[in-house]
Design an enzyme around this catalytic site. Sequence first.
Site, PDB file in Angstrom:
ATOM      1  N   ARG A   7     -43.928 -36.126  -5.643  1.00 13.39           N
ATOM      2  CA  ARG A   7     -44.678 -36.808  -4.576  1.00 13.39           C
ATOM      3  C   ARG A   7     -46.044 -37.248  -5.096  1.00 13.39           C
ATOM      4  O   ARG A   7     -46.584 -38.277  -4.702  1.00 13.39           O
ATOM      5  CB  ARG A   7     -44.818 -35.879  -3.367  1.00 13.39           C
ATOM      6  CG  ARG A   7     -43.461 -35.601  -2.699  1.00 13.39           C
ATOM      7  CD  ARG A   7     -43.570 -34.604  -1.558  1.00 13.39           C
ATOM      8  NE  ARG A   7     -44.598 -34.979  -0.621  1.00 13.39           N
ATOM      9  CZ  ARG A   7     -45.641 -34.215  -0.285  1.00 13.39           C
ATOM     10  NH1 ARG A   7     -45.788 -33.024  -0.822  1.00 13.39           N
ATOM     11  NH2 ARG A   7     -46.522 -34.643   0.578  1.00 13.39           N
ATOM     12  N   ILE A  23     -46.060 -37.522   4.263  1.00 14.98           N
ATOM     13  CA  ILE A  23     -47.284 -36.731   4.185  1.00 14.98           C
ATOM     14  C   ILE A  23     -47.972 -37.060   2.866  1.00 14.98           C
ATOM     15  O   ILE A  23     -47.340 -37.071   1.807  1.00 14.98           O
ATOM     16  CB  ILE A  23     -46.951 -35.228   4.297  1.00 14.98           C
ATOM     17  CG1 ILE A  23     -46.417 -34.946   5.710  1.00 14.98           C
ATOM     18  CG2 ILE A  23     -48.183 -34.373   4.003  1.00 14.98           C
ATOM     19  CD1 ILE A  23     -45.877 -33.556   5.916  1.00 14.98           C
ATOM     20  N   HIS A  81     -52.422 -41.473  15.777  1.00 15.60           N
ATOM     21  CA  HIS A  81     -51.488 -40.421  16.204  1.00 15.60           C
ATOM     22  C   HIS A  81     -51.309 -40.533  17.729  1.00 15.60           C
ATOM     23  O   HIS A  81     -52.300 -40.634  18.451  1.00 15.60           O
ATOM     24  CB  HIS A  81     -52.060 -39.052  15.832  1.00 15.60           C
ATOM     25  CG  HIS A  81     -51.159 -37.925  16.193  1.00 15.60           C
ATOM     26  ND1 HIS A  81     -50.042 -37.600  15.441  1.00 15.60           N
ATOM     27  CD2 HIS A  81     -51.166 -37.065  17.241  1.00 15.60           C
ATOM     28  CE1 HIS A  81     -49.419 -36.588  16.015  1.00 15.60           C
ATOM     29  NE2 HIS A  81     -50.078 -36.242  17.100  1.00 15.60           N
ATOM     30  N   GLU A 120     -53.034 -47.489  21.765  1.00 17.63           N
ATOM     31  CA  GLU A 120     -53.056 -47.485  20.291  1.00 17.63           C
ATOM     32  C   GLU A 120     -53.485 -48.857  19.775  1.00 17.63           C
ATOM     33  O   GLU A 120     -54.312 -48.975  18.870  1.00 17.63           O
ATOM     34  CB  GLU A 120     -51.669 -47.148  19.730  1.00 17.63           C
ATOM     35  CG  GLU A 120     -51.208 -45.738  20.006  1.00 17.63           C
ATOM     36  CD  GLU A 120     -49.889 -45.411  19.307  1.00 17.63           C
ATOM     37  OE1 GLU A 120     -49.621 -45.955  18.230  1.00 17.63           O
ATOM     38  OE2 GLU A 120     -49.131 -44.605  19.868  1.00 17.63           O
TER      39      GLU A 120
HETATM   40  C1  GRF Z   1     -47.062 -44.977  16.672  1.00 12.96           C
HETATM   41  O1  GRF Z   1     -46.729 -44.330  17.855  1.00 12.96           O
HETATM   42  C2  GRF Z   1     -48.143 -44.225  15.952  1.00 12.96           C
HETATM   43  O2  GRF Z   1     -49.020 -43.559  16.809  1.00 12.96           O
HETATM   44  C3  GRF Z   1     -47.363 -43.229  15.142  1.00 12.96           C
HETATM   45  O3  GRF Z   1     -46.201 -43.910  14.755  1.00 12.96           O
HETATM   46  C4  GRF Z   1     -45.936 -44.953  15.655  1.00 12.96           C
HETATM   47  C5  GRF Z   1     -45.885 -46.207  14.841  1.00 12.96           C
HETATM   48  O4  GRF Z   1     -45.531 -47.315  15.617  1.00 12.96           O
HETATM   49  N1  GRF Z   1     -48.148 -42.729  14.040  1.00 12.96           N
HETATM   50  P1  GRF Z   1     -45.637 -48.763  14.988  1.00 12.96           P
HETATM   51  O5  GRF Z   1     -44.761 -48.767  13.728  1.00 12.96           O
HETATM   52  O6  GRF Z   1     -47.064 -49.040  14.673  1.00 12.96           O
HETATM   53  O7  GRF Z   1     -45.093 -49.673  16.030  1.00 12.96           O
END
Ligand code: GRF
Length: 212
Positions: free
Chosen positions: A76, A103, A120, A185
């Site tokens: 990794r 990760i 997240h 988001e």
């Molecule tokens: C989102 O819900 C983000 O919070 C999480 O993974 C998902 C990714 O969605 N880390 P996308 O590929 O950006 O549509």
Amino acid sequence: MSEEIYRSPRKTGRVAVLLSGRGSNFRAIHDAVREGRIDAEIVLVLSNKEDAPGLQAARERGLETLSLNPKLFATREDYDAEIVSRLEIRNVDLVCLAGYMRILTPVLCRAFKNRIMNIHPALLPSFPGLHVQQKAIDWGVRFSGCTVHFVAEEVDMGPIILQAAVPVLQDDTEETLSARILVEEHRIYPESVRLFFEGRIEVRGRRVFIDG
Ligand code: GRF
């Protein structure tokens, strides 16, 4: 012991996006770049999955893309070292993880300390890990949301930049709650990148201070 202070640069930023899936957060950031809301350029979209829809979307938008198959690397750390060299050669200032399902090893975290952001879909430090929208429903919390944070070596634990809360409704399913969170988001991730390249983000220990 004096506390380490990091201040983000005020400049036209060079951004790399790492993704593994549909890439809606990538598209939200790129839309903000195209509309001039973020003073930056996306110089690379990189994926561990050759068939990630987000990678396809990046190609259609005329961006440089790269898929690197982890199976071709012995460790990794080797994989992340390859990523670091691909980023450094392009003078990347900021790495945005956008649904990147690996990760990071310390090789990548240390090379880009305070310069890797992640989104997240929960209010950290509650519900780290995966399937967190369902976990929030199962726990019975009244609010969940999303968190943009800097990536530290411990997963989902780095300094928090922005958060947005949404209510959890009694009849929510994983899908309905995820959709409500996703709207936020797409708002706070571009906003975090904008603040970064306005030179308005300061990291002191694990707290992030935003000018203005
Ligand atoms: C989102 O819900 C983000 O919070 C999480 O993974 C998902 C990714 O969605 N880390 P996308 O590929 O950006 O549509």
